[in-house]
Structures are given as structure tokens and as C-alpha cells.
Design a protein around this motif. Structure first.
Motif, PDB file in Angstrom:
ATOM      1  N   ASN A  83       8.527  -1.446  18.631  1.00 53.40           N
ATOM      2  CA  ASN A  83       8.190  -1.695  17.218  1.00 53.40           C
ATOM      3  C   ASN A  83       7.639  -0.409  16.602  1.00 53.40           C
ATOM      4  O   ASN A  83       7.426   0.590  17.297  1.00 53.40           O
ATOM      5  N   ALA A  84       7.402  -0.467  15.313  1.00 48.52           N
ATOM      6  CA  ALA A  84       6.922   0.725  14.614  1.00 48.52           C
ATOM      7  C   ALA A  84       5.484   1.059  14.994  1.00 48.52           C
ATOM      8  O   ALA A  84       5.106   2.229  15.068  1.00 48.52           O
ATOM      9  N   THR A  85       4.696   0.023  15.233  1.00 49.41           N
ATOM     10  CA  THR A  85       3.286   0.256  15.551  1.00 49.41           C
ATOM     11  C   THR A  85       3.156   1.040  16.854  1.00 49.41           C
ATOM     12  O   THR A  85       2.386   2.000  16.943  1.00 49.41           O
ATOM     13  N   TYR A 110      -1.446   1.531   5.439  1.00 50.38           N
ATOM     14  CA  TYR A 110      -1.263   0.257   6.150  1.00 50.38           C
ATOM     15  C   TYR A 110      -2.455  -0.048   7.056  1.00 50.38           C
ATOM     16  O   TYR A 110      -2.990   0.847   7.715  1.00 50.38           O
ATOM     17  N   ILE A 160       6.525   4.090   2.174  1.00 50.66           N
ATOM     18  CA  ILE A 160       6.540   2.923   1.285  1.00 50.66           C
ATOM     19  C   ILE A 160       5.549   1.932   1.886  1.00 50.66           C
ATOM     20  O   ILE A 160       5.687   1.559   3.043  1.00 50.66           O
ATOM     21  N   THR A 162       3.329  -1.545   2.570  1.00 57.33           N
ATOM     22  CA  THR A 162       3.749  -2.921   2.831  1.00 57.33           C
ATOM     23  C   THR A 162       3.557  -3.810   1.601  1.00 57.33           C
ATOM     24  O   THR A 162       4.105  -4.892   1.528  1.00 57.33           O
ATOM     25  N   ASP A 187       4.656   7.221   8.272  1.00 62.71           N
ATOM     26  CA  ASP A 187       4.967   5.828   8.580  1.00 62.71           C
ATOM     27  C   ASP A 187       6.115   5.423   7.664  1.00 62.71           C
ATOM     28  O   ASP A 187       5.923   5.181   6.476  1.00 62.71           O
ATOM     29  N   CYS A 189       8.103   2.838   8.120  1.00 65.77           N
ATOM     30  CA  CYS A 189       8.475   1.490   8.548  1.00 65.77           C
ATOM     31  C   CYS A 189       9.225   0.728   7.467  1.00 65.77           C
ATOM     32  O   CYS A 189      10.195   0.033   7.747  1.00 65.77           O
ATOM     33  N   GLN A 190       8.764   0.832   6.228  1.00 63.47           N
ATOM     34  CA  GLN A 190       9.430   0.119   5.132  1.00 63.47           C
ATOM     35  C   GLN A 190      10.545   0.950   4.509  1.00 63.47           C
ATOM     36  O   GLN A 190      11.369   0.410   3.784  1.00 63.47           O
ATOM     37  N   THR A 210      10.654   0.738  12.209  1.00 63.98           N
ATOM     38  CA  THR A 210      10.953  -0.501  12.920  1.00 63.98           C
ATOM     39  C   THR A 210      12.415  -0.878  12.725  1.00 63.98           C
ATOM     40  O   THR A 210      13.079  -0.371  11.814  1.00 63.98           O
ATOM     41  N   ARG A 212      13.599  -4.261  12.469  1.00 69.10           N
ATOM     42  CA  ARG A 212      13.877  -5.566  11.862  1.00 69.10           C
ATOM     43  C   ARG A 212      13.733  -5.610  10.345  1.00 69.10           C
ATOM     44  O   ARG A 212      14.138  -6.584   9.732  1.00 69.10           O
ATOM     45  N   LYS A 213      13.114  -4.619   9.732  1.00 70.70           N
ATOM     46  CA  LYS A 213      12.881  -4.683   8.292  1.00 70.70           C
ATOM     47  C   LYS A 213      14.154  -4.279   7.540  1.00 70.70           C
ATOM     48  O   LYS A 213      15.185  -4.879   7.744  1.00 70.70           O
TER      49      LYS A 213
HETATM   50  C1  LIG Z   1       5.461  -3.552   8.987  1.00 66.38           C
HETATM   51  C2  LIG Z   1       4.780  -2.268   8.875  1.00 66.38           C
HETATM   52  C3  LIG Z   1       4.315  -1.594  10.015  1.00 66.38           C
HETATM   53  C4  LIG Z   1       4.359  -2.214  11.388  1.00 66.38           C
HETATM   54  O1  LIG Z   1       5.644  -2.362  11.908  1.00 66.38           O
HETATM   55  P1  LIG Z   1       5.861  -3.165  13.253  1.00 66.38           P
HETATM   56  O2  LIG Z   1       7.297  -3.012  13.585  1.00 66.38           O
HETATM   57  O3  LIG Z   1       5.478  -4.586  12.962  1.00 66.38           O
HETATM   58  O4  LIG Z   1       4.984  -2.593  14.298  1.00 66.38           O
HETATM   59  C5  LIG Z   1       3.789  -0.346   9.861  1.00 66.38           C
HETATM   60  N1  LIG Z   1       3.680   0.219   8.655  1.00 66.38           N
HETATM   61  C6  LIG Z   1       4.092  -0.381   7.520  1.00 66.38           C
HETATM   62  C7  LIG Z   1       3.944   0.316   6.213  1.00 66.38           C
HETATM   63  C8  LIG Z   1       4.649  -1.652   7.589  1.00 66.38           C
HETATM   64  O5  LIG Z   1       5.046  -2.273   6.479  1.00 66.38           O
END
Ligand SMILES: *Cc1c(COP(=O)(O)O)cnc(C)c1O
Length: 390
Positions: A83-85, A110, A160, A162, A187, A189-190, A210, A212-213
Motif C-alpha cells: 500500500n502507499a502507507t 494526510y 493531492i 485526501t 505522497d 497516493c491520490q 497506491t 486501488r485509488k
Molecule cells: C489514501 C491515502 C494514503 C494512504 O494510502 P494507502 O494505500 O491506504 O496506504 C496516503 N496519502 C493520501 C493523500 C491518501 O489519500
């Protein structure tokens, strides 16, 4: 080039059952991604996990190439993780933190990242310095530069956030990082899957994302990019027999590439799926996908803001696919539940997920409707209609 929305929706079975506007949470997988995952699971069932991995090696290795190509990196700069975390933590805790080191971050940061800053502040005495936002609500790059000093160890922001449509000026931040030679962790992730990402252009040293987003991969997937020239400035906080080799009784040797941030066991099926998702995204067209989802979100913002009692709360000079709003008389959690009854999936943004920003703007919990390129105008109208009725 315009997208063939009809075809893209046909390849997205989930669009037949609901109006999925929770793409910032987890988007709908396209059929080819699902097929690749299931095909590999089937192989594991039929011939055994290790044997399946060996047979699917080209598909598995393709994920490194696809992810690298998608963000303009080299495959040796990519680590595939769950995952991203996890990706972000491996980078963050890989820096050699000392008392007094300062972290420059942004207001839209975040929660998980801030929690790590706070933990490092508690344990090591590092200093968290939140750069104010400019008049558009994005990180103020001039203020960022003013804060630079010899004690700044890291610039770390969410591209971006969350909680809304804001797109932080990642490239301008990268220029400051480069000018003062300060490590830069982004980060993304988004943003991966939502806006085209070019790590060379952005100038980040580390980037986490990540599957899945917006990328439309399966859950339980993510990746870390570490720039080749930066690799040796980071020490993986954990090592195992995959990220390193036990070479003599008293010594080990780390892998040469970014896979030193991976660990041995992972979901081969899901990671193959993430690679297929990256290839699918590149085939759709990264710029076209972004234009389409941004424009759907812009229309939604405009329509929602015209409904009496509804306020739209997205910041930024350029806005992405996430639309956040509140209703004067209705709680966000209720709205989400009511929409769900009508087969409309949205999410909510709470204070605790982006506290610096939410507190500064004194916002209540917001409804978050996040658009993807496969959403269509009928779905948008339905959302607006349902909110109007409330
Ligand atoms: C969802 C999100 C994360 C975490 O991603 P995971 O895949 O759930 O670990 C980190 N940073 C931002 C900005 C997010 O929106």
C-alpha cells in the motif's frame, strides 16, 4: 483524442450496478485487471504459489516496467509493496533523523504522514514546520523557500490531499527542493491515475502511491519510487532476505535497486493486477483521462454550488476529480447513507484525516464525491438531482 466512454464503461462491470463516485477511496477495476488477478490466483490453486510465480514471471516483472513508464522512472527505481502507507513509511523512516531536524510540510497533509512526523518529534525531537497556503489554498512556494535553512531535513507534502480537489504545485516545490538540495518526498497516493506524473519533471527524490485509488488496481497494492541517485542516502528501516542477502556469517549486502525497500512475501496476483492497471491507464491516455475527470468534477462543483444550502469546498488554482461539499441542514454521514440507498457511492472527509487544513477552514465533515473518467454525465446529473431533493 477523446475517450470512448461507452467502451470504457463496458470494460468496467461495476458501472452497471452503481454510480461509483468513491474513486478516491477505491475505484472500480476494469475487467482486464480483474482477469489478470483471477488468472494468477487460479494458477496458484492449480500448480502452487511458487510455481505460479515462476511461470508468471514476465507478467510480474512487467509491473515494474509499467509503473516506471507511467511516472517516467527507471524500473530499478521502483519497489512494489502492499500500500502507499508502507511505501511512504519506508522512505520516511529511511532518513537518518536527528534531534532538531526540521520537516517542511503543507496544510493539506494526510493524517498518517503527520502522525509519523509527530512520532518522530516525540522520539527524536524533530521539528514539524507547516508551510502556509497561498490565496488559492495550495502550498505557498514563496513561503516554503523562506523557510529553508540548514536544519531542514525533508520537504514532504501530499500532491493531492485526501479531502478535496486541490492539486499542490509539486513541480514548483521540487524546484525549491532542488535549488537547496533538500530531500523531497511526495505522497502521490491520490494523484497517480488522476493527473499525469513525471518524476523527472517534478524533481522528487521519493514518491509513494497506491494501486486501488485512481489507478484502478486491486486493493493491497502500492509502490515506492526512489530516485537512483538518492538510493544510497536512504537506509531501509527493515531488511529481510529479499531486500538483502546474508553473504557471510557476520555480514549482509543490500540489493542494488529500489527493491531493497520491498519484503519477500507479497501478493503476486495483486501486483500483476497493478501492472495491468498501469498499462490500461497508459492505453486510455493519461492526459485525456485527467482532462475528462477534472471536467466532470468541475461541472459537478458548479451544479452543486447552485443548490440552496449547499457549499462546495475545494481549493486550488487547478482542481482535480474530487468534489467536497456540505449541506446546511444535513449531516455528511447522512447524505452518504442516503445516496448509498440510491446506489450512489460517495465518501466523507473528516477533520481527523487532514486536521491542519480542516481546522484552519473550520470545516465540518464533508461529503466527498470523487469522479473518474469512466463516470458519465447521467451519473453526475443523478448526484446533483438527489442532493437537490434533500
Ligand atoms: C489514501 C491515502 C494514503 C494512504 O494510502 P494507502 O494505500 O491506504 O496506504 C496516503 N496519502 C493520501 C493523500 C491518501 O489519500
Amino acid at each position: 483524442m477523446t475517450l470512448d466512454i461507452k467502451k470504457l464503461r463496458q470494460e468496467t462491470p461495476g458501472t452497471q450496478h452503481s454510480i461509483h463516485l468513491n474513486n478516491a477511496g477505491s475505484s472500480l477495476m476494469p475487467k482486464p485487471v480483474y482477469d489478470a488477478v483471477v488468472e494468477h490466483l487460479d494458477l496458484e490453486m492449480q500448480i502452487g504459489g511458487y510455481e505460479a510465480h515462476a511461470r508468471a514471471m514476465p507478467a510480474f516483472e512487467r509491473t515494474y516496467d509499467a509503473v516506471a513508464q507511467m511516472i517516467n522512472a527507471d524500473r530499478s527505481e521502483i519497489a512494489l509493496v502492499e500500500n502507499a502507507t508502507y511505501a511512504w513509511l519506508m522512505a520516511f523512516h529511511g532518513l537518518n533523523w536527528q534531534k532538531g531536524d526540521r520537516i517542511l510540510t503543507a496544510e493539506a497533509e494526510y493524517a498518517s504522514n503527520v502522525i509519523s512526523y509527530l512520532q518522530m518529534a516525540k522520539n527524536k525531537g524533530v521539528v514539524i514546520d507547516v508551510v502556509p497556503s497561498d490565496e488559492h489554498g495550495q502550498i505557498d512556494v514563496v513561503a516554503l523557500e523562506e523557510k529553508i535553512g540548514p536544519d531542514v531535513k525533508l520537504i514532504s507534502i501530499s500532491h493531492i490531499p485526501t479531502n478535496g480537489g486541490l492539486i499542490n504545485p509539486a513541480k514548483e516545490v521540487g524546484a525549491v527542493a532542488k535549488k537547496y538540495n533538500i530531500p523531497y518526498l511526495l505522497d502521490a497516493c491520490q494523484s497517480v491515475g488522476q493527473v499525469p506524473i513525471d518524476v523527472e519533471e517534478i524533481g522528487c527524490d521519493m514518491l509513494s502511491a497506491t494501486g486501488r485509488k485512481y489507478l484502478r488496481g486491486p486493493r493491497g497494492t502500492g509502490f515506492l519510487y526512489v530516485r537512483k541517485g538518492f538510493l544510497d542516502k536512504l537506509e531501509p528501516p527493515f531488511l529481510d532476505l529479499h531486500s538483502a542477502e546474508w553473504v557471510t556469517k557476520d555480514s549482509y549486502k543490500m540489493r542494488e535497486d529500489a527493491r531493497r525497500f520491498e519484503n519477500w512475501e507479497n501478493s503476486v496476483a495483486n501486483l500483476i493486477g497493478m501492472g495491468v492497471a498501469a498499462d490500461y491507464y497508459m492505453e486510455v491516455g493519461m492526459a485525456e483521462a485527467s482532462d475528462r475527470l477534472c471536467s466532470l468534477a468541475a461541472t459537478a462543483r458548479q451544479s452543486l454550488s447552485q443548490i440552496p444550502g449547499v457549499s462546495v469546498h475545494d481549493l486550488g488554482l487547478h482542481k482535480g476529480g474530487m468534489v467536497t461539499f456540505a449541506h446546511e441542514k444535513r449531516d455528511a454521514v447522512d447524505i452518504k447513507a442516503e445516496l448509498f440507498k440510491e446506489h450512489v457511492n460517495v465518501s466523507t472527509s473528516t477533520t481527523s484525516s487532514t486536521r491542519y487544513d480542516m481546522e484552519r477552514r473550520a470545516l465540518p465533515t464533508l461529503v466527498r464525491a470523487s469522479f473518474h473518467y469512466y463516470n458519465d454525465e447521467n451519473e453526475l446529473d443523478k448526484l446533483v438531482e438527489l442532493i437537490k431533493r434533500m
